[in-house]
Design a protein around this motif. Sequence first.
Motif, PDB file in Angstrom:
ATOM      1  N   PRO A   1       0.824  -1.257  -0.115  1.00  0.00           N
ATOM      2  CA  PRO A   1       0.048  -0.106   0.038  1.00  0.00           C
ATOM      3  C   PRO A   1       0.823   1.274  -0.091  1.00  0.00           C
ATOM      4  N   PRO A   2       0.634   2.225  -0.987  1.00  0.00           N
ATOM      5  CA  PRO A   2       1.301   3.556  -0.949  1.00  0.00           C
ATOM      6  C   PRO A   2       1.336   4.196   0.397  1.00  0.00           C
ATOM      7  N   PRO A   3       2.540   4.808   0.688  1.00  0.00           N
ATOM      8  CA  PRO A   3       2.580   5.685   1.876  1.00  0.00           C
ATOM      9  C   PRO A   3       1.827   7.100   1.812  1.00  0.00           C
ATOM     10  N   GLY A   4       0.724   7.224   0.980  1.00  0.00           N
ATOM     11  CA  GLY A   4       0.245   8.403   0.718  1.00  0.00           C
ATOM     12  C   GLY A   4      -0.449   9.244   1.837  1.00  0.00           C
ATOM     13  N   PRO A   5      -1.203  10.515   1.761  1.00  0.00           N
ATOM     14  CA  PRO A   5      -1.625  11.243   2.505  1.00  0.00           C
ATOM     15  C   PRO A   5      -2.969  10.714   3.109  1.00  0.00           C
ATOM     16  N   CYS A   6      -3.478   9.847   2.589  1.00  0.00           N
ATOM     17  CA  CYS A   6      -4.951   9.263   3.097  1.00  0.00           C
ATOM     18  C   CYS A   6      -4.921   7.765   3.014  1.00  0.00           C
ATOM     19  N   GLN A   7      -5.276   7.220   4.023  1.00  0.00           N
ATOM     20  CA  GLN A   7      -5.326   5.629   4.191  1.00  0.00           C
ATOM     21  C   GLN A   7      -6.359   5.167   5.069  1.00  0.00           C
ATOM     22  N   TYR A   8      -6.701   4.139   4.763  1.00  0.00           N
ATOM     23  CA  TYR A   8      -7.643   3.190   5.447  1.00  0.00           C
ATOM     24  C   TYR A   8      -7.253   2.072   6.299  1.00  0.00           C
ATOM     25  N   LEU A   9      -7.883   1.779   7.458  1.00  0.00           N
ATOM     26  CA  LEU A   9      -7.503   0.777   8.353  1.00  0.00           C
ATOM     27  C   LEU A   9      -9.026   0.006   8.757  1.00  0.00           C
ATOM     28  N   ALA A  10      -8.713  -1.265   9.352  1.00  0.00           N
ATOM     29  CA  ALA A  10      -9.758  -1.889   9.847  1.00  0.00           C
ATOM     30  C   ALA A  10     -10.996  -1.964   8.771  1.00  0.00           C
TER      31      ALA A  10
END
Length: 762
Positions: free
Chosen positions: A629-638
Amino acid sequence: MATPDDLCQARERKRSLYPVRTRYRDDQGEPLYTNRLILEDSPYLLQHAHNPVDWYSWGDEAFAKAAREDKPVFLSIGYSTCHWCHVMEEESFDDKEVAEMLNRYFVAIKVDREQRPDLDTLYMTGVQLITGHGGWPLSSFLTLDGRPFFGGTYFPKDHFMGLLGQVQEIWHDNRERLLEDADTLDTAIRQHLSPSAVAQLPDGLVEQATATLLDEADRDHGGFGEAPKFPHEPNLFLLLETIRHDPRALDDQPAWQVVRQALDGMLHGGIYDQIGGGFHRYSTDRSWLIPHFEKMLYNQGQLASVYLQAWQLSGQPEYRRIAEETLDFVLRDMRSPRGGFYSATDADSDGVEGKYFVWDYAELTHELDDEDLALCRAVYGVSRTGNFEGANVLHLPYSLDEVAEALGMTRGDLDEALQRIDRHLYELRKQRPHPLCDHKQITEWNGMVIAALAQAAYALERDDYRQAAIAAAEDLWTHHRDAQSGRLWRASLGGVASVHAQLEDYAHFMQALIDLYDLTHQRLWLDRALALLDELEAQHADTRDGGYYVAPMDNPGPQLVRSKPLMDGATVCGNAQMLTVLIALHQRSGDPTLPARIERHIEAFSGRVVQMPLASPVFLLGLQRWQTPPPGPCQYLAGGAIRTGYRVVEASETQLQVIVDIELAPGWHIQAHDLERAEATQLKVVNRDDWQEVAIHYPSPQPMTTGEAGYAGQLAIDLTARERVSAPLGLELQLQPCNDTACLPVERCRFVIHWNHGMADA
């Protein structure tokens, strides 16, 4: 079957929707001929509605006539802003002599490639196999069942007349030869458009392909290829993704050097409209100086996104300026009253290419005082001799910083002076005859612009972009979607939609809806994207081998092959875009069926990717995202229940301050930061040795229903780092998602923040 009365009534209804293009008129200026194209909802087809050629649109009626009268089919494909399409129309299709031969010996079909890209791909493949090159107008001769046996592009009238005579003679005297040619070409087209066998993806595939792409870059002028030179946005998207994953400083990355040179070359060149903003379709030379002057909506959406991403990585203010000016141009000049966006503006005005955009030196001398004229010469490279047929295409021979230094001005003073000059020249230009605007609205291209607007609204905190993105998305959802069936339409004109959507329409509209969800975090947009995915599966999925067909099953007329292409061109192809869409939907929705569908999609195109990896740079981008997954400024977990992101609030030569935001869905919480166990919420600097000092401030934990302290709702973690060496800031966020019934395993995400001083204030 349309009657003459039907054609007359359609003409009356559509008077205001298109300009009449014909030399054959009566004393009142009314066209003498009206053919079936008057019934269509395409500006390109309407341009030919008054040719003496008895045109048909693509469909069963035309092929039934061909079979009934035993005539070969002549197929012409083009688009409304195509210069050579206009030339062939004026020379041949609006000529009685040519029309008489076409009408007597052929059934003539006209197709707008922007409405039916599936047909364009199919028959362009045939022309390329015959001639070794392609282009528009596409001219192809077909059998009664739609198989091509000969073709080319633009033909001058004399050549075209001779060709028509030869084809009709062979059709009657030696038809077996043509049918053999059709069989051979049909087999070659099917082989070319059919997917390759499944293959094992080798380790390092993306890295090796990226290295090859860097080797192919133009290190003199930026970009890729020779003249004519196109932006090749898919290449830039892949390189930007590569840069995001690379922990090295930007200046140490070969990919960044190639991206920077391409973006600088375009923003300095005439391919960028220095006065009005926005990009022309391509440059006629290698150095980006002289454009082909048409402006396509898809270039604006894709390049605005490219420049925005480059600004987010580098903080270079020129990239932000270009992104904003491009989107502002679209909102000003290409926006419909309903909020959607028109497809293109022409290269020609009054039949002269570039007339609207170029400047005569005498005109500038008359309109500008000596000081402003001198500034115009220094900034835009204007001269008495010009650089385009005696006139001037404005460009930036030097960067604005270099010009300011040479003139002894501050950059702020130069910008202020240029804004005044640009406004004056823009108002002067508006008084000229405007290029034709194709008012057709295409779902695919609108999706690209909506995505760029949503991304810019998120990154730049511009509410006008937010509102424009929402309005355009609502327009598509309301007017480009059948509320009963759930199917999308590809295009509309004057509020009338009549062509079913293709794969690219679904893919790019879904991406736009995902970007709107990221911007607003309103579940509505994600639900709409998932609904479109269901409809796409029903209409376009290859249920046996995976992937998606371009066209739906029920498209009218012959379908020689339902192609599943994987080749990015001027735009990102649908199957490549769908890989990134499926990954994004999985991250945001947590749908447990999506990982298997993603793997199947990758497998469906694995053979083709191994054979020609750079045919689809964006598919490679998707592979990279699925692997890491890219280390971008918007990411999702769970499974989408937790959204994280960062904001740079201060960036100086000595200090970087970042806020990491965490937003949890109702019913979810995470552990406190000060617990002495592995599940504690923690933010840490991965490359700690590169920074002298790091200070991290967490908000105070709150009591949870479990009786322990933790965080729910929204929280912000404040991190300040003092620079030690020139390196990006690498962060890792660790947290344990919990709901009312259970706690999930600890999850982690990474952020890599490339920055330079002044970024936060750019």
